[in-house]
Scaffold this active site. Structure first.
Site, PDB file in Angstrom:
ATOM      1  N   CYS A   1      -4.880  -1.085   4.312  1.00  0.00           N
ATOM      2  CA  CYS A   1      -6.021  -0.596   5.061  1.00  0.00           C
ATOM      3  C   CYS A   1      -5.643  -0.401   6.511  1.00  0.00           C
ATOM      4  O   CYS A   1      -4.586  -0.821   6.958  1.00  0.00           O
ATOM      5  CB  CYS A   1      -7.159  -1.604   4.992  1.00  0.00           C
ATOM      6  SG  CYS A   1      -7.629  -1.998   3.304  1.00  0.00           S
TER       7      CYS A   1
ATOM      8  N   CYS B   1       9.047  -7.753  -1.567  1.00  0.00           N
ATOM      9  CA  CYS B   1       9.086  -6.735  -2.621  1.00  0.00           C
ATOM     10  C   CYS B   1      10.515  -6.363  -2.997  1.00  0.00           C
ATOM     11  O   CYS B   1      10.750  -5.804  -4.060  1.00  0.00           O
ATOM     12  CB  CYS B   1       8.270  -5.508  -2.231  1.00  0.00           C
ATOM     13  SG  CYS B   1       8.771  -4.743  -0.683  1.00  0.00           S
TER      14      CYS B   1
ATOM     15  N   CYS C   1       9.180  -9.402   6.326  1.00  0.00           N
ATOM     16  CA  CYS C   1       8.836  -9.799   4.970  1.00  0.00           C
ATOM     17  C   CYS C   1       9.569  -8.847   4.037  1.00  0.00           C
ATOM     18  O   CYS C   1       9.409  -7.631   4.132  1.00  0.00           O
ATOM     19  CB  CYS C   1       7.335  -9.702   4.724  1.00  0.00           C
ATOM     20  SG  CYS C   1       6.908 -10.141   3.005  1.00  0.00           S
TER      21      CYS C   1
ATOM     22  N   CYS D   1       5.813  -6.920   7.454  1.00  0.00           N
ATOM     23  CA  CYS D   1       6.092  -6.155   6.226  1.00  0.00           C
ATOM     24  C   CYS D   1       7.057  -5.010   6.539  1.00  0.00           C
ATOM     25  O   CYS D   1       6.743  -4.114   7.317  1.00  0.00           O
ATOM     26  CB  CYS D   1       4.762  -5.592   5.716  1.00  0.00           C
ATOM     27  SG  CYS D   1       4.928  -4.353   4.420  1.00  0.00           S
TER      28      CYS D   1
ATOM     29  N   ASN E   1      -7.357  -6.006   6.990  1.00  0.00           N
ATOM     30  CA  ASN E   1      -6.211  -5.355   6.360  1.00  0.00           C
ATOM     31  C   ASN E   1      -5.324  -6.459   5.820  1.00  0.00           C
ATOM     32  O   ASN E   1      -4.926  -7.344   6.560  1.00  0.00           O
ATOM     33  CB  ASN E   1      -5.452  -4.513   7.409  1.00  0.00           C
ATOM     34  CG  ASN E   1      -4.085  -4.056   6.908  1.00  0.00           C
ATOM     35  OD1 ASN E   1      -3.160  -3.898   7.696  1.00  0.00           O
ATOM     36  ND2 ASN E   1      -3.945  -3.835   5.628  1.00  0.00           N
ATOM     37  N   GLY E   2      -5.021  -6.404   4.544  1.00  0.00           N
ATOM     38  CA  GLY E   2      -4.143  -7.418   3.975  1.00  0.00           C
ATOM     39  C   GLY E   2      -4.722  -7.982   2.705  1.00  0.00           C
ATOM     40  O   GLY E   2      -5.604  -7.383   2.085  1.00  0.00           O
TER      41      GLY E   2
ATOM     42  N   GLY F   1      -5.509   4.525   4.336  1.00  0.00           N
ATOM     43  CA  GLY F   1      -6.505   4.301   3.295  1.00  0.00           C
ATOM     44  C   GLY F   1      -7.473   5.457   3.243  1.00  0.00           C
ATOM     45  O   GLY F   1      -7.999   5.859   4.281  1.00  0.00           O
TER      46      GLY F   1
ATOM     47  N   TYR G   1       7.242   3.173   4.672  1.00  0.00           N
ATOM     48  CA  TYR G   1       6.265   4.098   4.116  1.00  0.00           C
ATOM     49  C   TYR G   1       4.906   4.168   4.838  1.00  0.00           C
ATOM     50  O   TYR G   1       4.419   5.249   5.149  1.00  0.00           O
ATOM     51  CB  TYR G   1       6.029   3.769   2.631  1.00  0.00           C
ATOM     52  CG  TYR G   1       4.888   4.553   2.038  1.00  0.00           C
ATOM     53  CD1 TYR G   1       5.069   5.873   1.631  1.00  0.00           C
ATOM     54  CD2 TYR G   1       3.616   3.992   1.914  1.00  0.00           C
ATOM     55  CE1 TYR G   1       4.014   6.609   1.112  1.00  0.00           C
ATOM     56  CE2 TYR G   1       2.561   4.728   1.394  1.00  0.00           C
ATOM     57  CZ  TYR G   1       2.763   6.030   0.996  1.00  0.00           C
ATOM     58  OH  TYR G   1       1.721   6.749   0.491  1.00  0.00           O
TER      59      TYR G   1
ATOM     60  N   ASP H   1      13.895  10.365  -0.514  1.00  0.00           N
ATOM     61  CA  ASP H   1      12.522   9.854  -0.578  1.00  0.00           C
ATOM     62  C   ASP H   1      12.536   8.421  -0.053  1.00  0.00           C
ATOM     63  O   ASP H   1      13.580   7.770  -0.024  1.00  0.00           O
ATOM     64  CB  ASP H   1      11.960   9.931  -1.998  1.00  0.00           C
ATOM     65  CG  ASP H   1      10.422   9.927  -2.002  1.00  0.00           C
ATOM     66  OD1 ASP H   1       9.818   9.749  -0.920  1.00  0.00           O
ATOM     67  OD2 ASP H   1       9.821  10.099  -3.077  1.00  0.00           O
TER      68      ASP H   1
HETATM   69  P1  5GP Z   1       6.405   6.385  -7.756  1.00  0.00           P
HETATM   70  O1  5GP Z   1       6.033   7.717  -8.238  1.00  0.00           O
HETATM   71  O2  5GP Z   1       7.850   6.055  -7.912  1.00  0.00           O
HETATM   72  O3  5GP Z   1       5.498   5.331  -8.323  1.00  0.00           O
HETATM   73  O4  5GP Z   1       6.079   6.332  -6.213  1.00  0.00           O
HETATM   74  C1  5GP Z   1       7.019   6.643  -5.208  1.00  0.00           C
HETATM   75  C2  5GP Z   1       6.390   7.559  -4.203  1.00  0.00           C
HETATM   76  O5  5GP Z   1       5.183   6.970  -3.756  1.00  0.00           O
HETATM   77  C3  5GP Z   1       7.228   7.799  -2.967  1.00  0.00           C
HETATM   78  O6  5GP Z   1       7.245   9.195  -2.734  1.00  0.00           O
HETATM   79  C4  5GP Z   1       6.527   7.104  -1.835  1.00  0.00           C
HETATM   80  O7  5GP Z   1       6.483   7.919  -0.668  1.00  0.00           O
HETATM   81  C5  5GP Z   1       5.144   6.906  -2.354  1.00  0.00           C
HETATM   82  N1  5GP Z   1       4.617   5.578  -2.028  1.00  0.00           N
HETATM   83  C6  5GP Z   1       5.245   4.438  -1.720  1.00  0.00           C
HETATM   84  N2  5GP Z   1       4.381   3.443  -1.472  1.00  0.00           N
HETATM   85  C7  5GP Z   1       3.159   3.978  -1.650  1.00  0.00           C
HETATM   86  C8  5GP Z   1       1.836   3.468  -1.525  1.00  0.00           C
HETATM   87  O8  5GP Z   1       1.607   2.301  -1.224  1.00  0.00           O
HETATM   88  N3  5GP Z   1       0.805   4.351  -1.792  1.00  0.00           N
HETATM   89  C9  5GP Z   1       1.025   5.650  -2.148  1.00  0.00           C
HETATM   90  N4  5GP Z   1      -0.012   6.459  -2.381  1.00  0.00           N
HETATM   91  N5  5GP Z   1       2.256   6.158  -2.257  1.00  0.00           N
HETATM   92  C10 5GP Z   1       3.299   5.334  -2.017  1.00  0.00           C
HETATM   93 MG    MG Z   2       6.177  10.033  -0.946  1.00  0.00          MG
END
Ligand code: 5GP
Ligand code: MG
Length: 472
Positions: free
Chosen positions: A17, A451, A448, A251, A117-118, A43, A257, A360
């Site tokens: 969030c 993951c 952190c 994190c 958020n969290g 979000g 990302y 990616d």
């Molecule tokens: P996958 O299709 O492997 O499940 O997701 C990887 C893709 O999801 C990557 O392109 C990355 O940019 C994106 N991604 C990584 N973390 C998140 C997230 O928390 N939420 C969303 N919507 N996309 C994510």
């Molecule tokens: Mg992506």
């Protein structure tokens, strides 16, 4: 018992969030509206604003994007000099209107609005106890637990009640709180989730990311420290250590990302860290290729770094439609494939006949990579070398990212070679953990890495998970 409900874990991890707060500005709600638009990437499920009005806390919230929830008329009604705002993607509690934030309630010491958020890992345990003692809950949000703990405290001031409540909760969190007279911000004792302090002339600002200050013409002052509580009111700003610093564990996925490239985290530019991730990846896993492309938007900085390091052309090979909502419902495989095409298209002119490095930021389930590689092949790419700018995502996050199902994480189930084969790339490589940390300014800055490593700073009690507060 946590059980997965069909359709709730949609395949992607959900970004967490975004929170924002302002104190001491006549247009508090409008500023919050702008800030939420800037934090929208964190979000897209619901949005809300609460303002400290003349006599009470007013609020408005709803499902959807900030622009869908707020119009001029609503903002006019939210008049006041202090406000908080929230954009949400569910981590605890499913996507329901009742779970939109800020949460607003009245208690012994007055009215209070809360934005979070969290994720609180022991929320279900606390909630069970509170319910056994007669508390009534209206949402399935872990945030509501904090509200109850504050309301039940016998401490004479909000700060003290909050401090007492904080001693009982565990997890990764950044909170903004609003009373009729003050704005408060606080961060978990490891600083897992980000929160920054800014100024706009005489007003104070709080935000998950500093890009929100920029968009208001304000300035970034500093990050809130792990365990720190700041209290902003008519007398100015005070700060104290509500909880002792347990460590530093921002994190790392914020850099990889979540955050916008124009934000600062841990004193570093997100764009620069991403670029450095790309460079290090290029050093560790160079590819014989003609050009480098990134997956828009979160991978573009890393792709630029990868290209620069190997002296390869950096190109635009994928075009993203930014107007397709992320919460697209895809009832079957055929429509799902169509939806991906709606969102991304390959630039045939660029990739046809070429050996392409595709950068990616992460592979979570592997579906995105598989689709994109198919698109690029159909557009004539000769070779596709997939480079991921973060280490294999192998363990669930319990501190605010919705990936609490380990069986969904492809890297926890499969080897790199098997993942390569599954997504259909000619080669696949990830950076080392050390390389990744180097890009983010070194291990000593404190991150952190749960993951990636499966080592959790805050112990995760049995049963913690997204829908745990609904499993009754
Ligand atoms: P996958 O299709 O492997 O499940 O997701 C990887 C893709 O999801 C990557 O392109 C990355 O940019 C994106 N991604 C990584 N973390 C998140 C997230 O928390 N939420 C969303 N919507 N996309 C994510
Ligand atoms: Mg992506």
């Amino acid at each position: 018992m946590l059980t997965e409900r069909p359709g709730v874990f949609s395949g992607h991890p959900k970004e967490e969030c975004g929170v924002f707060g302002v104190f001491g500005h006549p247009e508090a709600a409008t500023l919050t509206h702008y800030a939420l638009l800037t934090l929208q990437h964190r979000g897209q499920e619901s949005a809300g604003i609460a303002v400290a009005g003349e006599r009470e806390i007013l609020h408005h919230k709803g499902m959807g994007l900030v622009g869908e929830v707020f119009g001029e008329r609503v903002l006019k009604e939210l008049s006041g000099r202090a406000a908080i705002g929230h954009v949400r993607y569910s981590t605890t509690g499913s996507s329901l209107a009742v779970n939109a934030q800020p949460l607003v309630f009245r208690h012994r010491l007055g009215a209070l609005a809360l934005g979070h958020n969290g994720n609180l890992v022991n929320a279900h345990l606390l909630r069970n106890r509170l319910e056994a003692e007669g508390s009534i809950f209206q949402t399935s949000l872990d945030t509501e637990v904090l509200a109850h703990l504050v309301a039940r405290s016998k401490e004479p001031t909000l700060e003290k009640a909050l401090t007492e409540a904080l001693q009982q909760i565990q997890g990764g969190y950044a909170f903004v709180l609003l009373t009729e007279r003050s704005l408060l911000g606080l961060r978990d004792p490891y600083g897992i989730r980000p929160l920054a302090l800014g100024r706009l002339k005489g007003a104070y600002l709080l935000a998950s990311e500093s890009c929100a200050f920029d968009s208001l013409g304000g300035r970034f002052i500093r990050e809130i420290e792990p365990g720190e509580m700041v209290v902003i009111d008519g007398a100015g700003i005070r700060s104290f250590q509500a909880l002792p610093v347990a460590g530093r564990a921002l994190c790392l996925f914020e850099f990889i990302y979540f955050a916008r490239p124009d934000s600062l985290l841990n004193g570093l530019s997100v764009h620069s860290v991403r670029k450095e991730l790309g460079r290090i990846l290029a050093q560790e896993a160079p590819a014989a290729a003609d050009l480098v492309i990134g997956v828009p938007d979160s991978s573009l900085s890393a792709a630029a770094g990868y290209a620069e390091e190997l002296d390869l052309p950096y190109e635009i090979g994928l075009v993203k439609n930014r107007y397709v909502g992320r919460t697209f419902i895809q009832p079957n495989e055929k429509l799902r494939n169509l939806a991906v095409r709606l969102k991304l298209n390959a630039l045939r002119k660029v990739v046809e006949g070429q050996r392409v490095v595709l950068v990616d930021d992460s592979i979570v389930r592997g579906t995105t990579s598989r689709h994109i590689i198919r698109l690029l092949r159909q557009a004539g790419a000769k070779k596709i070398h997939l480079r991921i700018s973060s280490a294999p995502y192998r363990f669930p996050c319990y501190y605010g990212i919705d990936t609490s199902v380990i069986s969904e994480l492809i890297a926890s189930q499969k080897s790199v070679e098997d993942i390569r084969a599954e997504v259909g790339a000619d080669s696949l490589a990830y950076p080392s953990l050390e390389g990744m940390l180097r890009a983010a300014g070194g291990r000593e800055r404190g991150y952190c890495l749960s993951c990636f490593t499966g080592t959790y700073h805050v112990p995760v009690p049995d049963g913690a998970g997204k829908l745990v507060l609904e499993e009754k």
